[in-house]
Design a protein around this motif. Structure first.
Motif, mmCIF file in Angstrom:
data_model
loop_
_atom_site.group_PDB
_atom_site.id
_atom_site.type_symbol
_atom_site.label_atom_id
_atom_site.label_comp_id
_atom_site.label_asym_id
_atom_site.label_seq_id
_atom_site.Cartn_x
_atom_site.Cartn_y
_atom_site.Cartn_z
ATOM 1 N N ALA A 183 -13.643 -11.459 2.452
ATOM 2 C CA ALA A 183 -12.396 -12.218 2.390
ATOM 3 C C ALA A 183 -11.509 -11.741 1.248
ATOM 4 N N SER A 184 -12.137 -11.322 0.134
ATOM 5 C CA SER A 184 -11.348 -10.830 -0.997
ATOM 6 C C SER A 184 -10.810 -9.425 -0.739
ATOM 7 N N LEU A 185 -11.570 -8.621 0.006
ATOM 8 C CA LEU A 185 -11.133 -7.257 0.317
ATOM 9 C C LEU A 185 -10.122 -7.224 1.462
ATOM 10 N N GLY A 197 0.604 1.753 4.792
ATOM 11 C CA GLY A 197 0.075 1.890 3.444
ATOM 12 C C GLY A 197 -1.433 2.067 3.438
ATOM 13 N N LEU A 198 -2.125 1.377 4.332
ATOM 14 C CA LEU A 198 -3.582 1.468 4.403
ATOM 15 C C LEU A 198 -4.022 2.859 4.832
ATOM 16 N N ILE A 199 -3.345 3.447 5.802
ATOM 17 C CA ILE A 199 -3.684 4.798 6.253
ATOM 18 C C ILE A 199 -3.625 5.786 5.091
ATOM 19 N N TRP A 200 -2.569 5.710 4.314
ATOM 20 C CA TRP A 200 -2.398 6.656 3.202
ATOM 21 C C TRP A 200 -3.545 6.525 2.216
ATOM 22 N N CYS A 201 -3.928 5.286 1.871
ATOM 23 C CA CYS A 201 -5.005 5.072 0.904
ATOM 24 C C CYS A 201 -6.349 5.580 1.419
ATOM 25 N N ILE A 202 -6.617 5.381 2.697
ATOM 26 C CA ILE A 202 -7.893 5.827 3.270
ATOM 27 C C ILE A 202 -7.983 7.345 3.292
ATOM 28 N N GLY A 220 3.218 9.858 -0.264
ATOM 29 C CA GLY A 220 2.698 8.848 -1.175
ATOM 30 C C GLY A 220 3.714 8.460 -2.230
ATOM 31 N N THR A 221 4.431 9.443 -2.736
ATOM 32 C CA THR A 221 5.468 9.167 -3.733
ATOM 33 C C THR A 221 6.559 8.269 -3.153
ATOM 34 N N VAL A 222 6.990 8.576 -1.923
ATOM 35 C CA VAL A 222 8.052 7.789 -1.289
ATOM 36 C C VAL A 222 7.557 6.391 -0.921
ATOM 37 N N LEU A 223 6.330 6.295 -0.413
ATOM 38 C CA LEU A 223 5.787 4.987 -0.039
ATOM 39 C C LEU A 223 5.616 4.085 -1.260
ATOM 40 N N TRP A 224 5.195 4.659 -2.378
ATOM 41 C CA TRP A 224 5.065 3.873 -3.602
ATOM 42 C C TRP A 224 6.434 3.380 -4.059
ATOM 43 N N TRP A 225 7.418 4.251 -3.982
ATOM 44 C CA TRP A 225 8.778 3.897 -4.387
ATOM 45 C C TRP A 225 9.328 2.753 -3.530
ATOM 46 N N LYS A 226 8.973 2.750 -2.231
ATOM 47 C CA LYS A 226 9.456 1.715 -1.312
ATOM 48 C C LYS A 226 8.608 0.439 -1.360
ATOM 49 N N GLY A 227 7.541 0.428 -2.154
ATOM 50 C CA GLY A 227 6.705 -0.760 -2.272
ATOM 51 C C GLY A 227 5.723 -0.954 -1.138
ATOM 52 N N ILE A 228 5.451 0.093 -0.358
ATOM 53 C CA ILE A 228 4.531 -0.018 0.775
ATOM 54 C C ILE A 228 3.083 0.208 0.340
ATOM 55 N N LEU A 229 2.867 1.000 -0.707
ATOM 56 C CA LEU A 229 1.533 1.174 -1.268
ATOM 57 C C LEU A 229 1.266 0.019 -2.229
ATOM 58 N N THR A 230 0.318 -0.839 -1.882
ATOM 59 C CA THR A 230 0.043 -2.040 -2.657
ATOM 60 C C THR A 230 -1.422 -2.091 -3.081
ATOM 61 N N SER A 231 -1.728 -2.998 -3.993
ATOM 62 C CA SER A 231 -3.114 -3.189 -4.416
ATOM 63 C C SER A 231 -3.960 -3.724 -3.265
ATOM 64 N N THR A 232 -3.359 -4.523 -2.398
ATOM 65 C CA THR A 232 -4.084 -5.028 -1.229
ATOM 66 C C THR A 232 -4.523 -3.892 -0.322
ATOM 67 N N LEU A 262 -5.061 -0.805 -1.212
ATOM 68 C CA LEU A 262 -6.104 -0.053 -1.903
ATOM 69 C C LEU A 262 -7.455 -0.740 -1.787
ATOM 70 N N LEU A 263 -7.494 -2.071 -1.945
ATOM 71 C CA LEU A 263 -8.754 -2.799 -1.835
ATOM 72 C C LEU A 263 -9.318 -2.706 -0.422
ATOM 73 N N MET A 264 -8.453 -2.835 0.584
ATOM 74 C CA MET A 264 -8.907 -2.698 1.970
ATOM 75 C C MET A 264 -9.461 -1.307 2.236
ATOM 76 N N ALA A 265 -8.833 -0.308 1.635
ATOM 77 C CA ALA A 265 -9.207 1.075 1.911
ATOM 78 C C ALA A 265 -10.582 1.433 1.365
ATOM 79 N N LEU A 266 -11.007 0.799 0.282
ATOM 80 C CA LEU A 266 -12.253 1.201 -0.379
ATOM 81 C C LEU A 266 -13.465 1.189 0.564
ATOM 82 N N PRO A 267 -13.761 0.072 1.253
ATOM 83 C CA PRO A 267 -14.911 0.127 2.178
ATOM 84 C C PRO A 267 -14.647 0.975 3.417
#
Length: 260
Positions: free
Chosen positions: A7-9, A58-63, A192-204, A206-211
């Motif tokens: 639930a947290s991830l 955003g999730l695709i990029w992190c994975i 990744g640079t553009v997605l971060w600038w647009k706010g699409i890369l988030t901590s959420t 990143l957490l989803m991507a880890l597992p």
């Protein structure tokens, strides 16, 4: 305890939604390892059903990041940089327009567009179309624009490249894989640079991507070994079928039947 961790991830994701994400990640990894492209073409339409297109992007990029860069480094010497660089340049210029469309269009419209684009690409590839001769600069630049646009909209920038390079009669599967992997490595850093600038890369994301990274890595490992054993025709057929089914299942047309 495990439910609390999940639930947290994966905040706000149901058990069935999590199953879809895991299955899409594994299938996408298999296709990516087997063909050198196609992770987003499998993952994006299915993940968009669960998360929506913006969060799925955003999730695709992190994975994919931890895998795309070292794979590109191993393939860059085999790639034809005279073809890769013009495509990369125009794809970069068109990327912001694709992201603007992603944000501007509503969720359901984007899902229709995404599935339609992927189904059309599979139809073109499976039709047996072949491009004769060495691609000229205008054609390469045009394909690059489409790649950047699709990459910004849905992280499927590899789709027009796959049609372009898989359709090139002179290219074998090894050269196609090297070109695609090299392009993906460079474009991952840029997008990744553009997605971060647009706010699409988030901590959420990143957490989803880890597992999901572990599942993706397993799929890529299995797909890479399958690539070594399969012949040319099997290589193409398997990729087409998996991508086609993923896009077909993701169509909003079925939402009423499955309760979405």
């Amino acid at each position: 305890m495990m439910q609390d961790i999940l639930a947290s991830l994966f905040p706000g994701v149901s058990a069935s939604g999590l199953a879809v994400l895991l299955g899409a990640t594994l299938l996408g990894g298999l296709v990516r390892g087997f063909t050198g492209f196609g992770f987003a073409m499998v993952f994006m339409p299915l993940a968009s059903m669960v998360l929506g297109p913006v969060a799925a992007l955003g999730l695709i990029w992190c994975i994919d990041l931890p895998f795309a860069l070292p794979i590109a480094a191993r393939n860059v010497r085999q790639a034809e940089m005279r073809e890769v660089l013009p495509l990369l340049l125009t794809a970069t210029l068109a990327l912001p327009a694709g992201i603007w469309l992603l944000i501007w269009l509503d969720r359901e419209t984007m899902r229709w567009i995404l599935a339609g684009l992927i189904l059309a690409a599979v139809a073109v590839m499976a039709s047996g179309w072949r491009y004769h001769g060495r691609p000229g600069i205008p054609l390469s630049l045009g394909v690059g624009v489409l790649s950047g646009l699709f990459n910004g909209m849905a992280s499927i920038g590899g789709m027009p490249l796959a049609v372009f390079w898989l359709g090139a009669q002179r290219n074998d599967r090894h050269k196609t894989r090297a070109n695609l992997q090299t392009f993906f490595g460079f474009s991952t850093l840029i997008s990744g640079t553009v997605l971060w600038w647009k706010g699409i890369l988030t901590s959420t994301a990143l957490l989803m991507a880890l597992p999901l990274m572990a599942v993706y890595g397993l799929g890529m490992w299995a797909g890479t070994h399958g690539f070594r054993l399969a012949d040319e025709s099997a290589f193409r057929r398997i990729a087409y079928v998996v991508i086609f089914l993923s896009a077909l299942i993701s169509l909003p047309l079925w939402d009423g039947f499955v309760g979405r």
